[in-house]
Design a protein around this motif. Sequence first.
Motif, short mmCIF file in Angstrom:
data_model
loop_
_atom_site.label_atom_id
_atom_site.label_comp_id
_atom_site.label_asym_id
_atom_site.label_seq_id
_atom_site.Cartn_x
_atom_site.Cartn_y
_atom_site.Cartn_z
N TYR B 158 0.81 -1.22 -0.18
CA TYR B 158 0.16 0.10 -0.04
C TYR B 158 0.99 1.37 0.07
O TYR B 158 0.33 2.43 -0.08
CB TYR B 158 -1.07 0.02 1.33
N HIS B 159 2.10 1.11 0.28
CA HIS B 159 2.89 2.27 0.53
C HIS B 159 3.74 2.56 -0.74
O HIS B 159 4.39 3.53 -1.13
CB HIS B 159 3.94 2.11 1.58
N CYS B 161 2.06 1.61 -4.06
CA CYS B 161 0.99 1.75 -5.08
C CYS B 161 0.66 3.09 -5.32
O CYS B 161 0.66 3.94 -4.48
CB CYS B 161 -0.42 1.06 -4.62
N PHE B 178 -10.41 -0.37 -5.05
CA PHE B 178 -9.76 0.87 -5.01
C PHE B 178 -10.34 1.83 -3.90
O PHE B 178 -11.38 1.85 -3.62
CB PHE B 178 -9.73 1.57 -6.55
N TRP B 180 -11.40 4.81 -3.55
CA TRP B 180 -12.03 5.98 -4.03
C TRP B 180 -11.79 7.39 -2.93
O TRP B 180 -11.72 8.39 -3.39
CB TRP B 180 -13.50 5.74 -4.86
N LEU B 181 -12.49 6.88 -1.89
CA LEU B 181 -12.45 7.77 -0.90
C LEU B 181 -11.52 7.36 0.42
O LEU B 181 -11.22 6.40 0.55
CB LEU B 181 -14.07 8.04 -0.23
N MET B 205 -4.72 4.27 3.17
CA MET B 205 -5.18 5.61 2.75
C MET B 205 -5.87 5.51 1.34
O MET B 205 -6.11 4.45 0.88
CB MET B 205 -3.89 6.59 2.37
N ARG B 206 -6.54 6.72 1.06
CA ARG B 206 -7.26 6.84 -0.19
C ARG B 206 -6.27 6.53 -1.36
O ARG B 206 -5.05 7.12 -1.38
CB ARG B 206 -8.04 8.13 -0.52
N GLY B 207 -6.60 6.35 -2.32
CA GLY B 207 -5.85 6.24 -3.57
C GLY B 207 -5.13 5.31 -3.86
O GLY B 207 -4.13 5.25 -4.85
N VAL B 208 -5.28 4.04 -3.16
CA VAL B 208 -4.49 2.84 -3.22
C VAL B 208 -5.59 1.79 -3.49
O VAL B 208 -6.57 1.65 -2.94
CB VAL B 208 -3.34 2.81 -2.23
#
Lengths: 386, 273
Positions: B158-159, B161, B178, B180-181, B205-208
């Motif tokens: 996740y770090h 991506c 994903f 998304w939020l 976190m968001r975005g991964v």
Amino acid sequence: MIEKALKGSSVYWGWVIFLLCIIGAGFIAYLYQLKVGLGITGMSRDISWGVYIAQFTYFVGVAAGAVMLVIPKYLHHYTKYAKVVVFGEFIAIAAVIMCLLFIVVDIGQPMRMMNVVLHPTPHSMLFYDMIVLNGYLLINIICGYNTLLADKKGLPCPRWVKPVIYLSIPWAISIHTVTAFLYAGLPGRHFWLTAIMAPRFLASAFAAGPSLLVMLLLFLRKVTKFDAGEDALQNVARTICYAMIVNFFFMGMEFFTAFYSNIPGHKATLEYLFWGIGEYGNLVPFMRACIVIGLAGIFILLVPPIRRNPLWLAIGCACVFLATWIDKGVGLVIGGFVPNPLEVITEYHPTFPEITIATAIWAVGGLILTILYKVAVSVREEEQRI
Amino acid sequence: MSMDRRKFLKVAGLSTLVGLGSSGAFELLKPGRVDAEMEHGHHHGEHHEKAEETGPKTRLAMLIDIKALTREKAEKIVHTCHHLHNVPNWGDPKNEIKWIWEDEFEHAFPDSYNEYDEILEHSPFLLMCNHCDEPPCARVCPVEATFRRPDGIVAQDYHRCIGCRFCMAACPYGSRSFNWLDPRVMLKKEMAKGRKLNKRFPTRMRGVVEKCNFCVERLAEGKKPGCVEACPDVMHFGNLADENSNVRKILRERVSLRRKLELGTKPSVFYLI
């Protein structure tokens, strides 16, 4: 040379400010997206790529289209394209920058973008796409700038630029081939899993890029003293027409394979796009319009008396540009996700902020093109005065 | 930095398996095989050679017994997994994150759907990441944020991506989600309503992108995957490469299906029917 973009009429500055306003609105929408996440778009777990990647795909094609002028000019010494090639290269510059921006706004963690360079991954097609797109941008900046500078000075182009120009030919093919490979190598997405994807991408690219060029050159002939020459315009129009026919021929082959074999997975997306499946069919009007408009464009550009009329020539090119845009900028990417791998249908509805961001990137492309064309036209006008 | 973390994960995961194997609590690997697996620490000459002769590597696999699966059990498994991994419940299909979920035969096996098999048609199915031997997601990832570990687990970093979602387009099973939020926003809302956070697993976190990880963090502690612990009669986990393993024994006795074999992905999740 670039200082020529700073001198212009009030209409020119009005246009530039108009574009800057759209870019500003898009920038605010992008800040909102950065803060909240890509959830502000219409994309979902099922339709995980949307407007951004679709526009990216389309503009890679527009960028590659410039090669349709470079080949006749530099491989066949077709001198009637001599004054026009640089306008094609400038379209390529603007289009590639748009592509890169569409990628940036699409990724969930843009601040980690450099990971693609820090951890180069040769088994990923995106890695090659990064190389070929940035390379193509650089090549076109070098070629466009140097040929125009040489024209300005009234000297032949420096000799070292020639090999770069020759390199731009296979490179243009490569950008759209690699972009097709992003899609064509994925198992389980029947609509994309087709060997004809790259050829079809190239055919539609060679129609889309030059059709934008012809429209712009006709516009320049109207509002400036620069005239690209009737022969050049007519020949580009012929190229567009052939490319568009090949594009539709390839599309027909997709239909044949899917429907004659009668394999449900291969038919599903085409059915969704052109007829709708059950209650789902929000792309049907677009795709049908694509066929009608595209055929109209082919007809206009195919019949010589119609093509020679400047207004019809512009309309024909607009038809081709629009039809290829619907095909690639709407249907291709979204269609690949419908139905999803579980054969469930989810539809995609882009949101207002998403469209604002995409429009702003169009405006960035428009602004870059405006500035570059202003410079190029100024140089050409000076030439004509001498 | 990331490279170091990845190597650490590999080594940590494998050294845990050694512990598991020798304790005999959970049959996964024989110690000799583990040594063969270790990329850097092959100094146990005898075991190492022996392992190389026998060839097979570790390949972790999950068996889902459809005959033993009921809707209640499916719900329990999904709940356990999503609790253990702090998966938020967005409550809408657009933003949803799911690591394992209940679905129908028709969706799990769209190409093998048989409308005359009324038993399968009405059985609940559990869908999850297949931890493919030839994962298309890992092939397309431009930053190797998703990669196949030597033990067969397809892991997600996740770090690293960048959130390009190429893996989601590539996965033929729809197993990837994903963010998304911001998932932490939703988790906070749920916590206000009484949801407990699992402090032993990080939130994202968001975005991964994320997906099932075969509970690699629990394997590292010598535990079984959460779904296996929730319903041990339905979920069976073990080493496919070891012909004496629990999963191989079951596969010898039962009829099993794997999803979309024709794509060459070689899934490691089996459905016992």
